[in-house]
Enzyme design. Structure first.
Site, mmCIF file in Angstrom:
data_model
loop_
_atom_site.group_PDB
_atom_site.id
_atom_site.type_symbol
_atom_site.label_atom_id
_atom_site.label_comp_id
_atom_site.label_asym_id
_atom_site.label_seq_id
_atom_site.Cartn_x
_atom_site.Cartn_y
_atom_site.Cartn_z
ATOM 1 N N ASP A 38 49.236 48.180 28.653
ATOM 2 C CA ASP A 38 48.249 48.326 27.586
ATOM 3 C C ASP A 38 47.759 49.770 27.524
ATOM 4 O O ASP A 38 47.790 50.490 28.528
ATOM 5 C CB ASP A 38 47.050 47.404 27.835
ATOM 6 C CG ASP A 38 47.388 45.933 27.648
ATOM 7 O OD1 ASP A 38 48.396 45.647 26.965
ATOM 8 O OD2 ASP A 38 46.652 45.086 28.180
ATOM 9 N N TYR A 66 49.202 46.049 41.046
ATOM 10 C CA TYR A 66 48.126 46.637 40.252
ATOM 11 C C TYR A 66 46.845 46.763 41.072
ATOM 12 O O TYR A 66 46.618 45.994 42.015
ATOM 13 C CB TYR A 66 47.801 45.740 39.049
ATOM 14 C CG TYR A 66 48.919 45.544 38.070
ATOM 15 C CD1 TYR A 66 49.088 46.407 36.982
ATOM 16 C CD2 TYR A 66 49.822 44.491 38.222
ATOM 17 C CE1 TYR A 66 50.117 46.219 36.068
ATOM 18 C CE2 TYR A 66 50.860 44.297 37.313
ATOM 19 C CZ TYR A 66 50.997 45.166 36.243
ATOM 20 O OH TYR A 66 52.024 44.964 35.349
ATOM 21 N N ASP A 80 39.172 42.475 27.979
ATOM 22 C CA ASP A 80 38.902 43.715 28.700
ATOM 23 C C ASP A 80 37.707 44.414 28.052
ATOM 24 O O ASP A 80 37.191 43.962 27.019
ATOM 25 C CB ASP A 80 40.132 44.623 28.767
ATOM 26 C CG ASP A 80 40.648 45.056 27.395
ATOM 27 O OD1 ASP A 80 39.814 45.343 26.507
ATOM 28 O OD2 ASP A 80 41.871 45.130 27.204
ATOM 29 N N ARG A 173 44.261 40.974 32.831
ATOM 30 C CA ARG A 173 42.953 40.752 32.194
ATOM 31 C C ARG A 173 42.655 39.269 32.069
ATOM 32 O O ARG A 173 41.496 38.838 32.196
ATOM 33 C CB ARG A 173 42.871 41.461 30.835
ATOM 34 C CG ARG A 173 44.010 41.214 29.893
ATOM 35 C CD ARG A 173 44.061 42.299 28.816
ATOM 36 N NE ARG A 173 45.344 42.336 28.152
ATOM 37 C CZ ARG A 173 45.597 41.809 26.967
ATOM 38 N NH1 ARG A 173 44.627 41.192 26.305
ATOM 39 N NH2 ARG A 173 46.786 41.908 26.429
#
Length: 210
Positions: A38, A66, A80, A173
């Site tokens: 993203d 991540y 988010d 997310r």
């Protein structure tokens, strides 16, 4: 030029923006990336050049790692902190409660793709529908969370950070929002950095401007 260039993607760039920059600098028409990030996300984005683009489908099947920051207490339409706030909660989560919830999200789980995603529904991307204010039912998809650890949580601010190793197709997310829901509140992802993908780490990555 044939091979893999590992870029440390900056924030506010789409994965396709990075491909366009690399294509221009390398002078190669045949350029692709492995696994979309993203725009708000940063970190490891392997770019395939020339004949290496043939390996794209193989590389995308590997696990990714991540570091995600999150905040409890509100929900947005994008899951988010870039989205429009939809709801708020006064529930205060304790660190003990958070740690107790995490084991339920490790292993093989089902995730509902967020409306702001590239998943197709009846031939249309979900984000196209979301931008029109349309919400549709989405079929949950199996993903694997190999590692899920809380590396920081501040009870006063209701913010923290997670380290995640997961399979292809996992929405971090959504993971943050689902963990919050399990704790009786709302939650959003506030930052995301991919630290490993396709066997490459941040140590292998170069900045886009460097």
């Amino acid at each position: 030029m044939n091979g893999v260039l590992v870029v440390d993607k900056p924030a506010d760039y789409t994965s396709f923006d990075v491909v366009a920059v690399v294509r221009r600098l390398a002078g190669r028409e045949k350029t692709g990336h492995t696994g979309t990030l993203d725009p708000m996300a940063t970190g490891v984005l392997p770019i395939l050049l020339g004949k290496a683009t043939r390996a794209a489908s193989l590389l995308e099947d590997t696990s990714k790692e991540y570091r995600a920051e999150f905040a409890f207490g509100y929900a947005t339409d994008t899951q988010d902190s870039t989205g429009e706030v939809l709801a708020r909660s006064d529930v205060r989560v304790t660190k003990d409660a958070l740690l107790a919830a995490l084991p339920h999200f490790r292993g093989n789980i089902l995730q509902e793709p967020p409306m702001y995603s590239a998943v197709r529904k009846d031939g249309k991307r979900l984000y196209e529908l979301a931008r029109q204010g349309i919400t549709v039912e989405r079929e949950k998809r199996p993903v694997t969370i190999e590692t899920l650890e809380c590396i920081r949580f501040d009870e006063a601010s209701q913010t923290g950070a997670l380290e995640v190793r997961c399979s292809k197709g996992t929405y971090i997310r959504t993971l943050c929002a689902d963990i919050a829901a399990a704790l009786g509140t709302y939650g959003v992802m506030t930052a995301l950095r991919r630290t490993s993908a396709c066997g490459f780490s941040l140590e292998d990555a170069v900045p886009l401007d460097g």
